[in-house]
Motif scaffolding. Structure first.
Motif, PDB file in Angstrom:
ATOM      1  N   LEU A  30      12.277  -0.448   0.714  1.00 56.59           N
ATOM      2  CA  LEU A  30      12.617   0.912   0.298  1.00 56.59           C
ATOM      3  C   LEU A  30      12.648   1.035  -1.218  1.00 56.59           C
ATOM      4  O   LEU A  30      12.310   2.084  -1.773  1.00 56.59           O
ATOM      5  N   PHE A  31      13.014  -0.059  -1.904  1.00 59.97           N
ATOM      6  CA  PHE A  31      13.148  -0.036  -3.361  1.00 59.97           C
ATOM      7  C   PHE A  31      11.862  -0.423  -4.087  1.00 59.97           C
ATOM      8  O   PHE A  31      11.576   0.108  -5.156  1.00 59.97           O
ATOM      9  N   ILE A  32      11.116  -1.385  -3.524  1.00 61.38           N
ATOM     10  CA  ILE A  32       9.949  -1.902  -4.254  1.00 61.38           C
ATOM     11  C   ILE A  32       8.640  -1.688  -3.508  1.00 61.38           C
ATOM     12  O   ILE A  32       7.572  -1.981  -4.045  1.00 61.38           O
ATOM     13  N   SER A  33       8.689  -1.200  -2.259  1.00 60.44           N
ATOM     14  CA  SER A  33       7.509  -0.984  -1.439  1.00 60.44           C
ATOM     15  C   SER A  33       6.705  -2.282  -1.294  1.00 60.44           C
ATOM     16  O   SER A  33       7.239  -3.378  -1.487  1.00 60.44           O
ATOM     17  N   LYS A  34       5.405  -2.151  -1.004  1.00 65.76           N
ATOM     18  CA  LYS A  34       4.510  -3.299  -0.881  1.00 65.76           C
ATOM     19  C   LYS A  34       3.164  -2.947  -1.488  1.00 65.76           C
ATOM     20  O   LYS A  34       2.722  -1.795  -1.396  1.00 65.76           O
ATOM     21  N   PRO A  35       2.487  -3.919  -2.111  1.00 69.62           N
ATOM     22  CA  PRO A  35       1.152  -3.625  -2.660  1.00 69.62           C
ATOM     23  C   PRO A  35       0.197  -3.068  -1.609  1.00 69.62           C
ATOM     24  O   PRO A  35      -0.651  -2.224  -1.930  1.00 69.62           O
ATOM     25  N   SER A  36       0.312  -3.535  -0.361  1.00 68.23           N
ATOM     26  CA  SER A  36      -0.575  -3.021   0.687  1.00 68.23           C
ATOM     27  C   SER A  36      -0.321  -1.529   0.942  1.00 68.23           C
ATOM     28  O   SER A  36      -1.267  -0.750   1.095  1.00 68.23           O
ATOM     29  N   LEU A  37       0.954  -1.125   0.975  1.00 64.76           N
ATOM     30  CA  LEU A  37       1.276   0.287   1.174  1.00 64.76           C
ATOM     31  C   LEU A  37       0.864   1.128  -0.038  1.00 64.76           C
ATOM     32  O   LEU A  37       0.394   2.255   0.112  1.00 64.76           O
ATOM     33  N   ILE A  38       1.067   0.561  -1.226  1.00 71.85           N
ATOM     34  CA  ILE A  38       0.682   1.281  -2.445  1.00 71.85           C
ATOM     35  C   ILE A  38      -0.828   1.474  -2.478  1.00 71.85           C
ATOM     36  O   ILE A  38      -1.331   2.564  -2.795  1.00 71.85           O
ATOM     37  N   GLY A  39      -1.576   0.425  -2.134  1.00 75.32           N
ATOM     38  CA  GLY A  39      -3.037   0.525  -2.092  1.00 75.32           C
ATOM     39  C   GLY A  39      -3.503   1.543  -1.066  1.00 75.32           C
ATOM     40  O   GLY A  39      -4.443   2.314  -1.315  1.00 75.32           O
ATOM     41  N   ALA A  40      -2.844   1.562   0.083  1.00 75.71           N
ATOM     42  CA  ALA A  40      -3.202   2.538   1.116  1.00 75.71           C
ATOM     43  C   ALA A  40      -2.925   3.962   0.644  1.00 75.71           C
ATOM     44  O   ALA A  40      -3.704   4.884   0.915  1.00 75.71           O
ATOM     45  N   THR A  41      -1.828   4.145  -0.076  1.00 76.40           N
ATOM     46  CA  THR A  41      -1.505   5.479  -0.604  1.00 76.40           C
ATOM     47  C   THR A  41      -2.531   5.917  -1.640  1.00 76.40           C
ATOM     48  O   THR A  41      -2.985   7.076  -1.631  1.00 76.40           O
ATOM     49  N   ILE A  42      -2.906   4.995  -2.538  1.00 74.10           N
ATOM     50  CA  ILE A  42      -3.921   5.321  -3.544  1.00 74.10           C
ATOM     51  C   ILE A  42      -5.234   5.696  -2.867  1.00 74.10           C
ATOM     52  O   ILE A  42      -5.897   6.670  -3.252  1.00 74.10           O
ATOM     53  N   TRP A  43      -5.636   4.929  -1.857  1.00 69.85           N
ATOM     54  CA  TRP A  43      -6.886   5.197  -1.147  1.00 69.85           C
ATOM     55  C   TRP A  43      -6.833   6.560  -0.451  1.00 69.85           C
ATOM     56  O   TRP A  43      -7.805   7.320  -0.484  1.00 69.85           O
ATOM     57  N   LYS A  44      -5.702   6.884   0.161  1.00 74.19           N
ATOM     58  CA  LYS A  44      -5.539   8.179   0.819  1.00 74.19           C
ATOM     59  C   LYS A  44      -5.641   9.319  -0.190  1.00 74.19           C
ATOM     60  O   LYS A  44      -6.323  10.326   0.061  1.00 74.19           O
ATOM     61  N   TRP A  45      -4.975   9.151  -1.339  1.00 69.83           N
ATOM     62  CA  TRP A  45      -5.025  10.184  -2.368  1.00 69.83           C
ATOM     63  C   TRP A  45      -6.418  10.326  -2.966  1.00 69.83           C
ATOM     64  O   TRP A  45      -6.816  11.421  -3.371  1.00 69.83           O
ATOM     65  N   PHE A  52      12.338   9.419  -2.221  1.00 69.81           N
ATOM     66  CA  PHE A  52      12.568   7.992  -2.010  1.00 69.81           C
ATOM     67  C   PHE A  52      11.335   7.303  -1.419  1.00 69.81           C
ATOM     68  O   PHE A  52      11.448   6.370  -0.616  1.00 69.81           O
ATOM     69  N   ALA A  53      10.157   7.772  -1.841  1.00 71.05           N
ATOM     70  CA  ALA A  53       8.895   7.170  -1.410  1.00 71.05           C
ATOM     71  C   ALA A  53       8.427   6.219  -2.502  1.00 71.05           C
ATOM     72  O   ALA A  53       7.703   6.613  -3.421  1.00 71.05           O
ATOM     73  N   ALA A  54       8.850   4.963  -2.397  1.00 71.49           N
ATOM     74  CA  ALA A  54       8.525   3.982  -3.436  1.00 71.49           C
ATOM     75  C   ALA A  54       7.025   3.749  -3.526  1.00 71.49           C
ATOM     76  O   ALA A  54       6.483   3.541  -4.626  1.00 71.49           O
ATOM     77  N   HIS A  55       6.324   3.768  -2.380  1.00 70.46           N
ATOM     78  CA  HIS A  55       4.880   3.518  -2.412  1.00 70.46           C
ATOM     79  C   HIS A  55       4.154   4.615  -3.195  1.00 70.46           C
ATOM     80  O   HIS A  55       3.232   4.332  -3.960  1.00 70.46           O
ATOM     81  N   GLY A  56       4.578   5.877  -3.032  1.00 71.40           N
ATOM     82  CA  GLY A  56       3.973   6.961  -3.791  1.00 71.40           C
ATOM     83  C   GLY A  56       4.331   6.903  -5.265  1.00 71.40           C
ATOM     84  O   GLY A  56       3.499   7.203  -6.123  1.00 71.40           O
ATOM     85  N   THR A  57       5.555   6.499  -5.548  1.00 69.18           N
ATOM     86  CA  THR A  57       5.978   6.373  -6.945  1.00 69.18           C
ATOM     87  C   THR A  57       5.160   5.311  -7.659  1.00 69.18           C
ATOM     88  O   THR A  57       4.668   5.528  -8.775  1.00 69.18           O
ATOM     89  N   PHE A  58       4.990   4.148  -7.028  1.00 65.89           N
ATOM     90  CA  PHE A  58       4.202   3.087  -7.636  1.00 65.89           C
ATOM     91  C   PHE A  58       2.718   3.456  -7.715  1.00 65.89           C
ATOM     92  O   PHE A  58       2.023   3.051  -8.652  1.00 65.89           O
ATOM     93  N   ALA A  59       2.239   4.223  -6.757  1.00 67.10           N
ATOM     94  CA  ALA A  59       0.846   4.673  -6.814  1.00 67.10           C
ATOM     95  C   ALA A  59       0.623   5.588  -8.016  1.00 67.10           C
ATOM     96  O   ALA A  59      -0.403   5.504  -8.700  1.00 67.10           O
ATOM     97  N   ALA A  60       1.593   6.472  -8.291  1.00 66.27           N
ATOM     98  CA  ALA A  60       1.496   7.330  -9.476  1.00 66.27           C
ATOM     99  C   ALA A  60       1.579   6.505 -10.752  1.00 66.27           C
ATOM    100  O   ALA A  60       0.852   6.762 -11.720  1.00 66.27           O
ATOM    101  N   ILE A  61       2.454   5.502 -10.761  1.00 64.86           N
ATOM    102  CA  ILE A  61       2.565   4.622 -11.926  1.00 64.86           C
ATOM    103  C   ILE A  61       1.253   3.876 -12.161  1.00 64.86           C
ATOM    104  O   ILE A  61       0.837   3.658 -13.317  1.00 64.86           O
TER     105      ILE A  61
END
Length: 248
Positions: free
Chosen positions: A24-39, A206-215
Motif C-alpha cells: 500500500l505504501f510502496i506498491s510494486k514495479p510490476s504494478l507501476i509498469g502495468a499502470t504506465i502501460w495502461k496510461w 492512496f494509489a501508490a502505483h499511480g503515484t509512482f507512475a506519475a513520478i
C-alpha cells in the motif's frame, strides 16, 4: 553495470513489497509498469506528460532568458546593480509558494500560472550566476580590449559573455530540476492536467502505483531536459574545451 544496478534495485523492490513493507505504501514495479502501460494505451500518460513538458520548457526559457539579461545588466553596470540589488535580494528571499495565490488570481488555472510560477524560480538561479560571472571578468582584459577600440557591443560579445559563460552554464544546469519542481508543485496546487495533477490525484486515493507512475514521468522529463541542456552547453563551451585540449 548501470543496467545491472537498476535491475537489481527493481528486483529488490518487487521482493520487498508485501514482505518487508506493505505494498500500500510502496506498491510494486510490476504494478507501476502495468499502470504506465495502461496510461500509454489510453493516452492519459502522453497527454499529462506533454502538458508538464510544455510548461517546464516555457517556464525554464522565460526564467533563464530574463535572468541572463538582468544578470548581465546589473553585473556590467555597477551603479544599476547597486540600486536594484536590495529589491532583487528581497524578492529572492520571498518564498515562491507565498506568491502562488497571487499568480492564481492574476493568471488563473491555465498554462500561464505554471509558466510564470516556474519562471520566478529559475530566474534567480540564472540571474545570480550570470551576475557573479560578469563581475568576475578580468578588468585588465576589459581595459585592453577597450584600448583596441572595441565598442560596448563588441566588448559584451567578445569578452564579457564568453568569460561569464561558464557561470551561466552552471546556473542553467542547476535550474533544470527546479523548473520541473516548480511546474509539478503548481500542478499539484491548482490544475486539472499535468503530471503534478496526476500525482496528487493518485496520492489522494492512496494509489501508490499511480503515484509512482506519475513520478516516473517526471523523471523522464527531467532526464530529457537535462540532456538537451547538456548538448546546448557543450556546444557553447566547445571553444573553451578546444583551447584547453590544445595546450600541451
Amino acid at each position: 553495470m548501470q543496467v545491472f544496478l537498476i535491475a537489481a534495485l527493481l528486483a529488490l523492490w518487487e521482493f520487498a513489497a508485501d514482505r518487508w513493507v506493505p505494498a500500500l505504501f510502496i506498491s510494486k514495479p510490476s504494478l507501476i509498469g502495468a499502470t504506465i502501460w495502461k496510461w500509454l494505451l489510453d493516452g492519459t500518460y502522453t497527454h499529462h506528460l506533454w502538458v508538464t513538458l510544455q510548461a517546464t520548457v516555457m517556464g525554464f526559457a522565460l526564467g533563464a532568458s530574463t535572468g541572463m539579461v538582468a544578470g548581465y545588466i546589473t553585473g556590467s553596470l555597477p551603479r544599476v546593480g547597486e540600486v536594484l540589488q536590495p529589491v532583487i535580494t528581497a524578492l529572492y528571499t520571498l518564498p515562491r509558494l507565498a506568491l502562488a495565490p497571487l499568480f492564481l488570481l492574476w493568471f488563473g488555472l491555465g498554462m500561464e500560472f505554471r509558466v510564470v510560477f516556474t519562471a520566478t524560480i529559475v530566474f534567480f538561479l540564472v540571474y545570480y550566476n550570470t551576475f557573479f560571472g560578469v563581475r568576475e571578468v578580468s578588468n585588465e582584459l576589459i581595459a585592453a580590449v577597450r584600448i583596441m577600440g572595441a565598442n560596448r557591443w563588441q566588448l559584451a560579445r567578445r569578452v564579457i559573455m564568453p568569460s561569464a559563460l561558464t557561470w551561466v552554464v552552471a546556473g542553467l544546469k542547476i535550474s533544470v530540476p527546479y523548473a520541473l519542481v516548480g511546474v509539478v508543485v503548481a500542478e499539484m496546487l491548482a490544475s486539472n492536467e499535468g503530471l503534478g495533477f496526476l500525482l496528487a490525484k493518485n496520492a489522494e486515493q492512496f494509489a501508490a502505483h499511480g503515484t509512482f507512475a506519475a513520478i516516473a514521468g517526471v523523471l523522464v522529463i527531467a532526464l530529457v531536459i537535462d540532456a538537451l541542456v547538456d548538448i546546448v552547453t557543450r556546444r557553447s563551451l566547445r571553444w573553451k574545451t578546444a583551447g584547453t585540449t590544445a595546450n600541451p
